[in-house]
Design an enzyme around this catalytic site. Structure first.
Site, mmCIF file in Angstrom:
data_model
loop_
_atom_site.group_PDB
_atom_site.id
_atom_site.type_symbol
_atom_site.label_atom_id
_atom_site.label_comp_id
_atom_site.label_asym_id
_atom_site.label_seq_id
_atom_site.Cartn_x
_atom_site.Cartn_y
_atom_site.Cartn_z
ATOM 1 N N GLU A 53 42.592 48.991 55.396
ATOM 2 C CA GLU A 53 41.859 50.018 54.664
ATOM 3 C C GLU A 53 41.227 51.078 55.572
ATOM 4 O O GLU A 53 41.124 52.247 55.194
ATOM 5 C CB GLU A 53 40.765 49.370 53.798
ATOM 6 N N ALA A 71 46.424 47.355 46.725
ATOM 7 C CA ALA A 71 46.174 48.011 45.445
ATOM 8 C C ALA A 71 47.276 49.015 45.114
ATOM 9 O O ALA A 71 47.952 49.528 46.001
ATOM 10 C CB ALA A 71 44.822 48.716 45.476
ATOM 11 N N GLY A 117 44.367 44.304 49.426
ATOM 12 C CA GLY A 117 44.001 43.447 48.310
ATOM 13 C C GLY A 117 44.822 42.175 48.247
ATOM 14 O O GLY A 117 44.355 41.144 47.742
ATOM 15 N N GLU A 142 43.092 39.852 50.552
ATOM 16 C CA GLU A 142 41.844 39.447 49.916
ATOM 17 C C GLU A 142 42.095 38.448 48.788
ATOM 18 O O GLU A 142 41.310 37.517 48.576
ATOM 19 C CB GLU A 142 41.114 40.678 49.380
#
Length: 260
Positions: free
Chosen positions: A134, A65, A111, A114
């Site tokens: 994270e 992110a 991200g 993901e």
């Protein structure tokens, strides 16, 4: 239509989406999410597109992110807005009618990891690095990492990656089932296009049905999933492609599919 953060190309019946934020390592910002969301809508509505390839640059697929935007999240309400947006996008990617191949080179972290897990198939260059870091900043993955990762690699291995936040190299990702194949960096896109071309030759409606049945069935109990598969199997006998495929097999010739 022009985009600032993604490049969208259509090569015959194959679409290629390239994440294009070189100055910020393809960080997943609100602008990128909005533009990718728009591109996915275009692809879903385009019956000429049979397969999609999602890729980044040689050095980075997506490094997570956008830190500038994440740094502005200081309440659970703001966090909710962000996580709902990114989960909605990745769910749309996962449920796209066409199969999606992630061609991953360089960093695929947070991200970015993901995002590639939301694709159907992952081909990794030998320089790829995957991880969910994270935990190291006091949070957990919020775009499906705690759910898709265990489904791909098993609960124990997923917990190790999630608890430590440590990245793994492409070969290890292949060993544990996170990626389907590891290839030299120079041949990554050639390999992705070759696989996309092979898949694109399959009967379109059966291909889309297969994706739906697998994606939905994995969240059902086995008895319900088998019943769902049976009904979907039966429905394909109303398609022209099924009739052509069976006829071609009997006549010992190559089938000519029309997607009907």
């Amino acid at each position: 239509m022009g985009y600032n953060t993604v490049i969208f190309e259509k090569e015959n019946n194959i679409a290629v989406i390239t994440l294009n934020k070189p100055k910020s390592m393809n960080s997943i910002s609100n602008e990128l999410m909005s533009e990718l969301n728009s591109v996915l809508d275009l692809i879903a509505a385009d019956n000429e597109i049979a397969v999609v390839i999602l890729t980044g640059s040689e050095k980075v697929f997506a490094a997570g992110a956008d830190i500038k935007e994440i740094g502005q999240i200081n309440t659970p309400v703001k966090a909710h807005v962000f996580v709902e947006t990114i989960q909605s996008l990745f769910n749309k990617l996962e449920r796209l009618p066409q199969p999606v191949i992630a061609a991953v080179s360089g960093l695929a972290l947070g991200g970015g990891c993901e995002m590639c897990m939301s694709c159907d198939i992952r081909i990794a260059a030998d320089n790829a690095l995957f991880g969910q870091p994270e935990i190291k900043i006091g949070v957990i993955p919020g775009a499906g990492g705690t759910q898709r990762l265990p489904r791909l690699v098993g609960v124990g291995r997923a917990k190790e990656l999630l608890y430590t936040g440590d990245p793994i190299k492409a070969e290890e990702a292949y060993r544990i089932g996170l990626v389907n194949k590891v290839v030299p960096l120079a041949s990554l896109m050639d390999e992705a296009r070759a696989l996309a071309s092979k898949i694109a030759k399959q009967p379109g409606y059966a291909l889309k049905t297969t994706k739906i049945v697998v994606n939905d069935g994995i969240n059902m109990d086995l008895r319900s999933a088998n019943a769902y598969e049976s009904r979907s199997f039966e429905q394909l006998f109303a398609t022209e492609d099924q009739q052509e495929g069976m006829k071609a097999f009997i006549e010992k010739r190559k089938a000519v599919f029309t997607g009907k």
